[in-house]
Write an enzyme that holds these catalytic residues in place. Sequence first.
Site, PDB file in Angstrom:
ATOM      1  N   ARG A 181       0.840  -1.203   0.000  1.00  0.00           N
ATOM      2  CA  ARG A 181       0.000   0.000   0.000  1.00  0.00           C
ATOM      3  C   ARG A 181       0.875   1.253   0.000  1.00  0.00           C
ATOM      4  NH1 ARG A 181      -4.504  -0.240   4.501  1.00  0.00           N
ATOM      5  NH2 ARG A 181      -5.277   1.595   3.387  1.00  0.00           N
ATOM      6  N   CYS A 241      -1.138   6.204   9.085  1.00  0.00           N
ATOM      7  CA  CYS A 241      -1.466   4.896   8.493  1.00  0.00           C
ATOM      8  C   CYS A 241      -2.593   5.132   7.503  1.00  0.00           C
ATOM      9  CB  CYS A 241      -1.822   3.885   9.580  1.00  0.00           C
ATOM     10  SG  CYS A 241      -3.186   4.429  10.641  1.00  0.00           S
TER      11      CYS A 241
END
Length: 285
Positions: A181, A241
Amino acid sequence: MNSMNPIVSKKWLLARMYESDLVIVDCRFELGNPTAGREAFAISHIPGAVYLDLEADLSSPVGEHGGRHPLPDPDVLAQNLGRVGISNDKVIVAYDDQDGMYASRLWWLLRWLGHDSVFVMDEGFGVWKDSGYPVTDAQPVIIPSSFIPAIRHEMLADVKEVQQSIGNSNVLLVDSRDASRYVGEQEPIDAKAGHIPGAINSFWKQVLDDHGAWKSDEQLREHFSPITEAMDTGREAIIYCGSGVSACPNVLALHKLGYPTVRLYAGSWSDWVSYPENPVATGEE
């Protein structure tokens, strides 16, 4: 207890679980199945534990900005804490069954509201149960209390501060998501793939060993050396995050090593990409 060490063992909790100043909080949750944690709690939990829900109790409703799990309003959070018997003079131990991610969110939120006596149980509920420690399906007797917040604004970084940190050699941005990611190979949840320009990658699950227990300080120090070396030379670290939840184990682990001043970008990637003008980087830095 060493307040710098926010991790307690299941043996420590077993010895103290009936002490009157202790509140045990079950934070189990499953993304994509928002009732699973509460249902699991109803079936079995640590005796005396209360349940707090990531989305209903520990986040605000989702809006245009703020990410997928916006920070709760401090007064609303304080009411939710008081409702389950958490007051300023209680010792809080949080646990989950998701590698400490949701328990760490509660740890961070309580510290943000000025509360230091908060800990995360190592290894999680599954290991507690499999080890033959006591579990129950009994609903806890809750004596509501009141919690008075004293907000530590310095623990937080907002989108403007993160925008200003790009290209600023005094700030280190740390992305806590998994590498695929971070580099932008895949993005299963958010609108855009990639990371905030200049951020380094430090996947949050790497704070755990192969058995799912928190690593020793020595192992964590080695793992976090790019971050701690930067902080030792006076740089500031901002951790993010996807939605401000899985960054919390990284913040907790750095706190454990004696770096309590790392800041959380609570909105994280999901907030960042909600502003079309914000730049996005892909690949390795």
